[in-house]
Design a protein around this motif. Structure first.
Motif, PDB file in Angstrom:
ATOM      1  N   GLN A  23     -26.400  55.730  31.729  1.00 13.52           N
ATOM      2  CA  GLN A  23     -26.125  57.056  31.139  1.00 13.52           C
ATOM      3  C   GLN A  23     -24.993  57.266  30.119  1.00 13.52           C
ATOM      4  OE1 GLN A  23     -26.392  59.357  34.709  1.00 13.52           O
ATOM      5  NE2 GLN A  23     -28.366  59.308  34.937  1.00 13.52           N
ATOM      6  N   THR A  24     -24.181  56.161  30.399  1.00 14.68           N
ATOM      7  CA  THR A  24     -23.072  56.297  29.356  1.00 14.68           C
ATOM      8  C   THR A  24     -23.205  56.374  28.057  1.00 14.68           C
ATOM      9  OG1 THR A  24     -21.854  54.759  30.761  1.00 14.68           O
ATOM     10  CG2 THR A  24     -21.104  54.919  28.841  1.00 14.68           C
ATOM     11  N   GLU A  25     -22.480  57.386  27.359  1.00 17.04           N
ATOM     12  CA  GLU A  25     -22.667  57.589  25.894  1.00 17.04           C
ATOM     13  C   GLU A  25     -22.074  56.389  24.978  1.00 17.04           C
ATOM     14  OE1 GLU A  25     -23.717  58.582  22.350  1.00 17.04           O
ATOM     15  OE2 GLU A  25     -24.037  60.048  24.136  1.00 17.04           O
ATOM     16  N   LEU A  26     -23.076  55.698  24.577  1.00 12.15           N
ATOM     17  CA  LEU A  26     -22.561  54.484  23.498  1.00 12.15           C
ATOM     18  C   LEU A  26     -21.814  54.526  22.250  1.00 12.15           C
ATOM     19  CD1 LEU A  26     -25.959  52.235  24.359  1.00 12.15           C
ATOM     20  CD2 LEU A  26     -23.793  52.288  25.638  1.00 12.15           C
ATOM     21  N   SER A  45     -12.659  54.898  13.268  1.00 14.74           N
ATOM     22  CA  SER A  45     -13.251  55.628  14.715  1.00 14.74           C
ATOM     23  C   SER A  45     -12.415  56.944  14.961  1.00 14.74           C
ATOM     24  CB  SER A  45     -13.382  54.815  15.848  1.00 14.74           C
ATOM     25  OG  SER A  45     -12.166  54.285  16.234  1.00 14.74           O
ATOM     26  N   GLN A  46     -12.844  57.854  15.997  1.00 13.35           N
ATOM     27  CA  GLN A  46     -12.177  58.902  16.385  1.00 13.35           C
ATOM     28  C   GLN A  46     -10.879  58.427  17.025  1.00 13.35           C
ATOM     29  OE1 GLN A  46     -14.608  62.033  18.237  1.00 13.35           O
ATOM     30  NE2 GLN A  46     -13.156  63.336  18.429  1.00 13.35           N
ATOM     31  N   ARG A  47     -11.086  57.653  17.812  1.00 12.09           N
ATOM     32  CA  ARG A  47     -10.055  57.122  18.703  1.00 12.09           C
ATOM     33  C   ARG A  47      -8.815  56.383  18.063  1.00 12.09           C
ATOM     34  NH1 ARG A  47      -9.776  51.766  22.767  1.00 12.09           N
ATOM     35  NH2 ARG A  47      -8.039  52.222  23.791  1.00 12.09           N
ATOM     36  N   PHE A  48      -9.163  55.548  16.951  1.00 13.65           N
ATOM     37  CA  PHE A  48      -8.269  55.159  16.019  1.00 13.65           C
ATOM     38  C   PHE A  48      -7.490  56.274  15.235  1.00 13.65           C
ATOM     39  CE2 PHE A  48      -7.482  51.391  12.927  1.00 13.65           C
ATOM     40  CZ  PHE A  48      -6.495  51.835  12.168  1.00 13.65           C
ATOM     41  N   ALA A  49      -8.183  57.333  14.840  1.00 13.51           N
ATOM     42  CA  ALA A  49      -7.507  58.507  14.404  1.00 13.51           C
ATOM     43  C   ALA A  49      -6.465  59.364  15.339  1.00 13.51           C
ATOM     44  CB  ALA A  49      -8.540  59.323  13.747  1.00 13.51           C
ATOM     45  N   ASN A 101     -16.608  57.452  18.359  1.00 12.48           N
ATOM     46  CA  ASN A 101     -16.377  56.261  19.051  1.00 12.48           C
ATOM     47  C   ASN A 101     -17.640  55.426  19.276  1.00 12.48           C
ATOM     48  OD1 ASN A 101     -13.760  56.666  18.592  1.00 12.48           O
ATOM     49  ND2 ASN A 101     -13.599  57.908  20.749  1.00 12.48           N
ATOM     50  N   VAL A 102     -17.597  54.143  19.386  1.00 12.13           N
ATOM     51  CA  VAL A 102     -18.633  53.199  19.572  1.00 12.13           C
ATOM     52  C   VAL A 102     -18.294  52.174  20.568  1.00 12.13           C
ATOM     53  CG1 VAL A 102     -20.296  51.604  18.685  1.00 12.13           C
ATOM     54  CG2 VAL A 102     -19.843  53.558  17.353  1.00 12.13           C
ATOM     55  N   LYS A 103     -19.394  51.800  21.678  1.00 14.07           N
ATOM     56  CA  LYS A 103     -19.017  50.824  22.686  1.00 14.07           C
ATOM     57  C   LYS A 103     -19.194  49.569  22.114  1.00 14.07           C
ATOM     58  CE  LYS A 103     -18.473  53.766  26.261  1.00 14.07           C
ATOM     59  NZ  LYS A 103     -17.145  53.567  27.222  1.00 14.07           N
ATOM     60  N   HIS A 104     -18.176  48.791  21.508  1.00 12.86           N
ATOM     61  CA  HIS A 104     -18.381  47.661  20.958  1.00 12.86           C
ATOM     62  C   HIS A 104     -18.240  46.457  21.971  1.00 12.86           C
ATOM     63  CE1 HIS A 104     -17.768  49.264  16.964  1.00 12.86           C
ATOM     64  NE2 HIS A 104     -18.676  48.511  16.607  1.00 12.86           N
ATOM     65  N   GLU A 105     -17.151  46.354  22.748  1.00 12.27           N
ATOM     66  CA  GLU A 105     -16.906  45.247  23.543  1.00 12.27           C
ATOM     67  C   GLU A 105     -17.853  45.211  24.821  1.00 12.27           C
ATOM     68  OE1 GLU A 105     -14.478  46.659  22.336  1.00 12.27           O
ATOM     69  OE2 GLU A 105     -13.845  45.284  20.793  1.00 12.27           O
ATOM     70  N   ALA A 106     -17.763  46.441  25.471  1.00 10.28           N
ATOM     71  CA  ALA A 106     -18.735  46.467  26.782  1.00 10.28           C
ATOM     72  C   ALA A 106     -18.978  47.890  26.983  1.00 10.28           C
ATOM     73  CB  ALA A 106     -17.968  45.765  28.044  1.00 10.28           C
ATOM     74  N   SER A 126     -16.321  49.589  28.746  1.00 11.35           N
ATOM     75  CA  SER A 126     -14.979  49.589  28.046  1.00 11.35           C
ATOM     76  C   SER A 126     -14.701  51.221  27.475  1.00 11.35           C
ATOM     77  CB  SER A 126     -14.830  48.433  27.101  1.00 11.35           C
ATOM     78  OG  SER A 126     -15.792  48.991  26.024  1.00 11.35           O
ATOM     79  N   ASP A 127     -13.523  51.153  27.026  1.00  8.36           N
ATOM     80  CA  ASP A 127     -13.399  52.565  26.337  1.00  8.36           C
ATOM     81  C   ASP A 127     -13.908  52.512  25.116  1.00  8.36           C
ATOM     82  OD1 ASP A 127     -11.460  53.384  28.372  1.00  8.36           O
ATOM     83  OD2 ASP A 127      -9.889  52.435  27.542  1.00  8.36           O
ATOM     84  N   GLY A 128     -14.014  53.646  24.523  1.00 11.66           N
ATOM     85  CA  GLY A 128     -14.460  53.787  23.086  1.00 11.66           C
ATOM     86  C   GLY A 128     -13.845  52.973  22.099  1.00 11.66           C
ATOM     87  N   GLY A 129     -14.388  52.564  20.893  1.00 11.81           N
ATOM     88  CA  GLY A 129     -13.883  51.576  20.096  1.00 11.81           C
ATOM     89  C   GLY A 129     -12.751  52.173  19.208  1.00 11.81           C
ATOM     90  N   PHE A 130     -11.779  51.073  18.658  1.00  8.75           N
ATOM     91  CA  PHE A 130     -10.718  51.233  17.965  1.00  8.75           C
ATOM     92  C   PHE A 130     -11.073  50.491  16.760  1.00  8.75           C
ATOM     93  CE2 PHE A 130      -6.258  50.899  16.711  1.00  8.75           C
ATOM     94  CZ  PHE A 130      -5.629  52.133  17.139  1.00  8.75           C
ATOM     95  N   ASP A 131     -11.986  51.404  16.015  1.00  6.66           N
ATOM     96  CA  ASP A 131     -12.771  50.621  14.887  1.00  6.66           C
ATOM     97  C   ASP A 131     -12.525  50.974  13.445  1.00  6.66           C
ATOM     98  OD1 ASP A 131     -14.410  49.681  17.041  1.00  6.66           O
ATOM     99  OD2 ASP A 131     -15.441  51.591  16.903  1.00  6.66           O
TER     100      ASP A 131
END
Length: 534
Positions: free
Chosen positions: A170-173, A294-298, A332-337, A340-345
């Motif tokens: 159910q995790t948001e990807l 990505s939002q996390r990057f910002a 944010n996008v789940k890239h690694e797993a 994991s936390d959202g992407g730093f993209d």
């Protein structure tokens, strides 16, 4: 391994209980043998031989079930597991299983054999003698408590893993994986290298995307240098510098996921726009370089600032790389797993920074797998010598990243179900034997006016005390032991109250049912018949 061990312990407890009951029925026979001169060692060897033969036969039957189970296990979990995961039986497994079966029979039969081999001859050889059962009755009760506790631990472990896997699904990807076909294309350097290589690569992919988008059943097509949750991720981590940073500040910057994508990548993947704009076709080699973050990057690099219009570049402060202007912020996008936390993209246009090895994505209106052959043909139209790799749906790629959690949850659930069944059988067996031994007492009680409901409460109450003690011990062990599977959990605590309450309710209901069935039979005892049985 822990789940198998617990299930085996519960099975051993049941076997010990059955052998103890069986030895009670043979007390008079053993007493006669002893009176005729049989040595205790000889009697122990005979009883152990019988239990080992039973265990060996059980092991052979179990192997047959195992062979059938292995054939269906891959389908139950997932068809494609990593090549190093071998779900099969071989001679080492066979020998180990048979050895464990025989050892189990030896250990489980030892206590009953030692108990039965020292009978009280004066008491047992009297006509109508019942023998002494006090010690054995206490042992049987202790074993019931033990198997309830073990079942509790297994069920809680299974509940935690199943609930964790449900939360994981159910995790948001950060993107929509449905109806998405993916494939990889890597252009060879010998044909697409040299000074004209980047331009040739860009033209090849532009034409290929147009052909793919025109296929019947395809809504749109895009490409990316790295795919989220791919087990074959290429190296895509990079250092970067924000304009205005000093060298010591730049060194503290985290690594970012470097993704070179086609302009429509975000719409094909379903990645939401947070601020600014997406990449567009006009962002090409003739225009200033741009980037989307990505939002996390910002949030990390531009806290309390608007990142739109800010500039960054790949590498250190002294790098000669071109500055790129940030034109948009996406979710944010789940890239690694997934866990994991959202992407730093960091996204850049492949038209400005081309890559020879890419992943192609097709958003489809039909089942994605049905377009695999047509997509391959579209690649061959551009270059008949070009190969395609790993044509799978995005949902299959996601499944490949969670197979270990699915495997752990599935196996734990199977063994927990087996433990619940064995515990119910064990409790029922002990209570049924207890009722059979108290038939005369129950008959007297009913002859003296005891009501069926009173007898029912008496028998169920005795079983409920054992169950309650086992549940209490199991709860403590589960709270301590659940920390061992903490690394497999996601989104829940190892002391999740919902799991504990649910397991407690289920196990209590099953255990009380196992107590109620023999108790119900006890209420139907005919007092006159019970008093005449001696």
């Amino acid at each position: 391994l822990a789940a198998v061990g617990f299930a085996l312990l519960i099975a051993c407890v049941n076997v010990v209980n059955l052998l103890l009951t069986r030895s009670l029925a043979r007390e008079r026979e053993i007493a006669i043998r002893t009176a005729l001169g049989a040595e205790r060692g000889r009697l122990v060897r005979q009883l152990l031989t019988e239990s080992v033969l039973l265990a060996g036969c059980g092991g052979l039957v179990g192997l047959a079930f195992a062979w059938l189970s292995v054939r269906g296990l891959k389908t139950l979990i997932r068809a494609e597991l990593p090549s190093w995961v071998a779900i099969d039986l071989d001679w080492r497994v066979l020998l180990f299983t048979l050895g464990v079966s025989l050892l189990t029979g030896l250990i489980a039969g030892l206590a009953p054999a030692l108990q039965a081999s020292k009978p009280d001859l004066n008491d047992l050889l009297k006509e109508g003698a019942k023998g002494s059962q006090g010690g054995r009755q206490q042992l049987r009760k202790a074993l019931v408590v033990a198997e309830v506790a073990l079942a509790m631990v297994l069920l809680i472990g299974a509940g935690l893993l199943v609930q964790s896997f449900r939360r994981l699904q159910q995790t948001e990807l950060g993107f929509n994986p449905n109806s998405l076909l993916t494939m990889r294309v890597a252009l060879p350097w010998r044909k697409y290298g040299g000074e004209q290589g980047p331009e040739q690569q860009k033209q090849f992919f532009q034409q290929l995307l147009a052909r793919l988008a025109g296929l019947p059943g395809v809504e749109s097509a895009a490409l990316t240098s790295n795919l989220p949750l791919s087990t074959e991720r290429q190296e895509g981590k990079l250092t970067f510098t924000i304009e205005g940073q000093f060298a010591d500040e730049q060194q503290r910057n985290p690594f970012a996921n470097d993704l070179r994508v086609s302009p429509n990548y975000f719409s094909v993947m379903g990645i939401r726009l947070v601020a600014g704009r997406y990449l567009i076709d006009a962002d090409n080699a003739q225009t200033d370089r741009v980037a989307v973050i990505s939002q996390r990057f910002a949030e990390r690099m531009f806290a309390n600032q608007d990142p739109i219009g800010k500039r960054l570049k790949v590498g250190a402060v002294t790098s000669e790389a071109k500055w790129a202007t940030i034109v948009g912020v996406v979710g944010n996008v789940k890239h690694e797993a997934i866990a994991s936390d959202g992407g730093f993209d960091l996204y850049t246009s492949y038209q400005q920074v081309v890559d020879s090895s890419v992943y192609l994505l097709l958003r489809t209106r039909v089942p994605p797998h049905t377009l695999a052959a047509a997509a391959t043909q579209a690649v061959w139209k551009g270059d008949p010598e070009q190969s395609t790799f790993n044509i799978v749906t995005m949902e299959e790629r996601i499944a490949d990243t969670v197979w270990q959690r699915r495997l752990a949850g599935t196996l734990f659930l199977v063994f927990a179900g087996l433990a619940l069944l064995l515990a119910a059988i064990g409790i029922y067996g002990v209570m049924a034997y207890t009722v059979s031994q108290r038939t005369r007492e129950i008959g007297i009680r009913m002859a003296l006016g005891a009501q069926p409901n009173e007898v029912l409460r008496l028998v169920v109450g005795q079983g409920a005390k054992l169950v309650a003690l086992g549940l209490g011990i199991g709860l403590i062990v589960a709270l301590l032991g659940s920390r061992l599977i903490h690394s497999l959990l996601y989104g829940i605590s190892s002391a999740d109250p919902l799991v504990y309450v649910t397991v407690l309710a289920v196990l209590t209901a099953v255990a009380l049912l196992a107590c109620w069935l023999p108790a119900r039979r006890a209420t139907r005892v005919d007092p006159l018949r019970a008093l005449r049985q001696e």
